[in-house]
Design a protein around this motif. Structure first.
Motif, PDB file in Angstrom:
ATOM      1  N   GLN A  49      -2.567   7.248   1.975  1.00  0.00           N
ATOM      2  CA  GLN A  49      -3.048   7.762   0.315  1.00  0.00           C
ATOM      3  C   GLN A  49      -4.535   8.148   0.541  1.00  0.00           C
ATOM      4  O   GLN A  49      -5.287   7.685   1.135  1.00  0.00           O
ATOM      5  N   PRO A  50      -4.871   9.263  -0.306  1.00  0.00           N
ATOM      6  CA  PRO A  50      -6.143   9.780  -0.276  1.00  0.00           C
ATOM      7  C   PRO A  50      -7.147   8.787  -0.489  1.00  0.00           C
ATOM      8  O   PRO A  50      -7.136   7.738  -1.353  1.00  0.00           O
ATOM      9  N   PHE A  51      -8.279   8.561   0.066  1.00  0.00           N
ATOM     10  CA  PHE A  51      -9.148   7.737  -0.182  1.00  0.00           C
ATOM     11  C   PHE A  51     -10.750   8.165  -0.009  1.00  0.00           C
ATOM     12  O   PHE A  51     -11.068   8.957   0.846  1.00  0.00           O
ATOM     13  N   LYS A  52     -11.644   7.537  -1.147  1.00  0.00           N
ATOM     14  CA  LYS A  52     -12.926   8.422  -1.316  1.00  0.00           C
ATOM     15  C   LYS A  52     -13.867   7.195  -1.774  1.00  0.00           C
ATOM     16  O   LYS A  52     -13.409   6.623  -2.815  1.00  0.00           O
ATOM     17  N   PHE A  53     -14.731   6.797  -1.169  1.00  0.00           N
ATOM     18  CA  PHE A  53     -15.802   5.850  -1.595  1.00  0.00           C
ATOM     19  C   PHE A  53     -17.246   6.475  -0.934  1.00  0.00           C
ATOM     20  O   PHE A  53     -17.385   6.570   0.189  1.00  0.00           O
ATOM     21  N   LEU A  54     -18.038   6.456  -1.977  1.00  0.00           N
ATOM     22  CA  LEU A  54     -19.553   6.965  -1.579  1.00  0.00           C
ATOM     23  C   LEU A  54     -19.632   8.022  -0.792  1.00  0.00           C
ATOM     24  O   LEU A  54     -19.086   8.885  -0.997  1.00  0.00           O
ATOM     25  N   ILE A  55     -19.947   8.129   0.457  1.00  0.00           N
ATOM     26  CA  ILE A  55     -19.974   9.109   1.393  1.00  0.00           C
ATOM     27  C   ILE A  55     -18.841   9.398   2.325  1.00  0.00           C
ATOM     28  O   ILE A  55     -18.931  10.082   3.149  1.00  0.00           O
ATOM     29  N   PHE A  56     -18.008   8.460   2.200  1.00  0.00           N
ATOM     30  CA  PHE A  56     -16.940   8.427   2.913  1.00  0.00           C
ATOM     31  C   PHE A  56     -15.714   9.060   2.192  1.00  0.00           C
ATOM     32  O   PHE A  56     -15.250   8.777   1.043  1.00  0.00           O
ATOM     33  N   ASN A  57     -15.323  10.412   2.700  1.00  0.00           N
ATOM     34  CA  ASN A  57     -14.256  10.935   2.221  1.00  0.00           C
ATOM     35  C   ASN A  57     -13.038  11.273   3.040  1.00  0.00           C
ATOM     36  O   ASN A  57     -13.006  12.155   4.052  1.00  0.00           O
ATOM     37  N   TYR A  58     -11.833  10.614   2.752  1.00  0.00           N
ATOM     38  CA  TYR A  58     -10.824  10.567   3.458  1.00  0.00           C
ATOM     39  C   TYR A  58      -9.676  10.946   2.536  1.00  0.00           C
ATOM     40  O   TYR A  58      -8.708  10.458   2.661  1.00  0.00           O
ATOM     41  N   SER A  59      -9.712  12.214   1.974  1.00  0.00           N
ATOM     42  CA  SER A  59      -9.044  12.507   0.792  1.00  0.00           C
ATOM     43  C   SER A  59      -8.307  13.881   1.185  1.00  0.00           C
ATOM     44  O   SER A  59      -7.220  14.372   0.769  1.00  0.00           O
ATOM     45  N   ASP A  60      -9.022  14.569   2.107  1.00  0.00           N
ATOM     46  CA  ASP A  60      -8.331  15.947   2.582  1.00  0.00           C
ATOM     47  C   ASP A  60      -7.244  15.565   3.505  1.00  0.00           C
ATOM     48  O   ASP A  60      -7.163  14.716   4.228  1.00  0.00           O
ATOM     49  N   PRO A  61      -6.181  16.403   3.681  1.00  0.00           N
ATOM     50  CA  PRO A  61      -5.223  16.493   4.639  1.00  0.00           C
ATOM     51  C   PRO A  61      -5.774  16.360   6.015  1.00  0.00           C
ATOM     52  O   PRO A  61      -6.779  16.951   6.349  1.00  0.00           O
ATOM     53  N   GLY A  62      -5.164  15.519   7.024  1.00  0.00           N
ATOM     54  CA  GLY A  62      -5.550  15.268   8.378  1.00  0.00           C
ATOM     55  C   GLY A  62      -6.679  14.199   8.432  1.00  0.00           C
ATOM     56  O   GLY A  62      -6.996  14.183   9.750  1.00  0.00           O
ATOM     57  N   THR A  63      -6.857  13.565   7.507  1.00  0.00           N
ATOM     58  CA  THR A  63      -7.872  12.530   7.656  1.00  0.00           C
ATOM     59  C   THR A  63      -7.144  11.131   7.606  1.00  0.00           C
ATOM     60  O   THR A  63      -7.912  10.186   7.999  1.00  0.00           O
ATOM     61  N   ASN A  64      -5.947  11.087   7.448  1.00  0.00           N
ATOM     62  CA  ASN A  64      -5.035   9.785   7.461  1.00  0.00           C
ATOM     63  C   ASN A  64      -5.510   8.817   6.385  1.00  0.00           C
ATOM     64  O   ASN A  64      -5.237   7.795   6.391  1.00  0.00           O
ATOM     65  N   GLY A  65      -6.199   9.408   5.234  1.00  0.00           N
ATOM     66  CA  GLY A  65      -6.492   8.554   3.887  1.00  0.00           C
ATOM     67  C   GLY A  65      -7.213   7.240   4.155  1.00  0.00           C
ATOM     68  O   GLY A  65      -7.873   7.038   5.257  1.00  0.00           O
ATOM     69  N   LEU A  66      -6.602   6.239   3.493  1.00  0.00           N
ATOM     70  CA  LEU A  66      -7.074   4.886   3.654  1.00  0.00           C
ATOM     71  C   LEU A  66      -7.029   4.327   4.986  1.00  0.00           C
ATOM     72  O   LEU A  66      -7.758   3.728   5.717  1.00  0.00           O
ATOM     73  N   GLY A  67      -5.822   4.804   5.581  1.00  0.00           N
ATOM     74  CA  GLY A  67      -5.688   4.220   6.973  1.00  0.00           C
ATOM     75  C   GLY A  67      -6.852   4.672   7.833  1.00  0.00           C
ATOM     76  O   GLY A  67      -7.226   4.080   8.864  1.00  0.00           O
ATOM     77  N   GLY A  68      -7.105   6.199   7.736  1.00  0.00           N
ATOM     78  CA  GLY A  68      -8.116   6.588   8.561  1.00  0.00           C
ATOM     79  C   GLY A  68      -9.571   5.936   8.451  1.00  0.00           C
ATOM     80  O   GLY A  68     -10.193   5.665   9.172  1.00  0.00           O
TER      81      GLY A  68
END
Length: 164
Positions: A49-68
């Motif tokens: 699932q998409p994940f974003k926190f402070l400077i960490f942005n794992y919400s785009d496709p291909g970033t593997n979301g929270l797992g990434g």
């Protein structure tokens, strides 16, 4: 002149060589942990699932979301722990206590991780927009810039502040 004599006479240069060569132990740790983390957090647990926190942005496709993000976090923390002990004992042969050095190293590690996350985007954009470089070349230059900056900042801080 023997190798041992040379290393004794050129201790600073020898420390710099060891610093760079032995840093690869943490790189190997990071790669192994990243592969294991992706297998666990992304593939086995499906934490995409998409994940974003402070400077960490794992919400785009291909970033593997929270797992990434979890993969990155675990791999980076373990790599930095390994690097701390390698640098303290093998490179600088520090007699400085771990308690005194660990908090300093943690500051350095966080600084380097933040710079490694932020700088590539700017360098890549600068190379592409100012010099018309393609994505591959500009990304390579960004990676080299990150590595050089990490060495230029890390080595003196480790030698004179953390592992003195």
């Amino acid at each position: 002149m023997s190798f041992k004599q040379w290393t004794e006479e050129h201790q600073g240069v020898w420390e710099f060589v060891k610093f760079n060569v032995l840093s690869n132990i943490s790189t190997i740790t990071r790669i192994v942990c990243a592969a294991a983390g992706a297998a666990i957090f992304v593939n086995a647990l499906g934490l995409t699932q998409p994940f974003k926190f402070l400077i960490f942005n794992y919400s785009d496709p291909g970033t593997n979301g929270l797992g990434g993000f979890l993969t990155f976090l675990v791999a980076e923390v373990l790599a930095q722990v390994v690097n701390f002990f390698v640098q303290m004992k093998w490179v600088f042969k520090s007699s400085n206590g771990y308690g005194d050095a660990a908090w300093k190293y943690a500051i350095l590690a966080v600084l380097i991780v933040v710079v490694n996350l932020v700088l590539p985007g700017y360098v890549t954009s600068f190379c592409q927009n100012s010099f018309g470089m393609d994505a591959a070349l500009s990304s390579t230059i960004a990676s080299v810039a990150n590595t050089l900056l990490a060495v230029v900042v890390s080595f003196p801080l480790l030698k004179f502040w953390i592992a003195k």
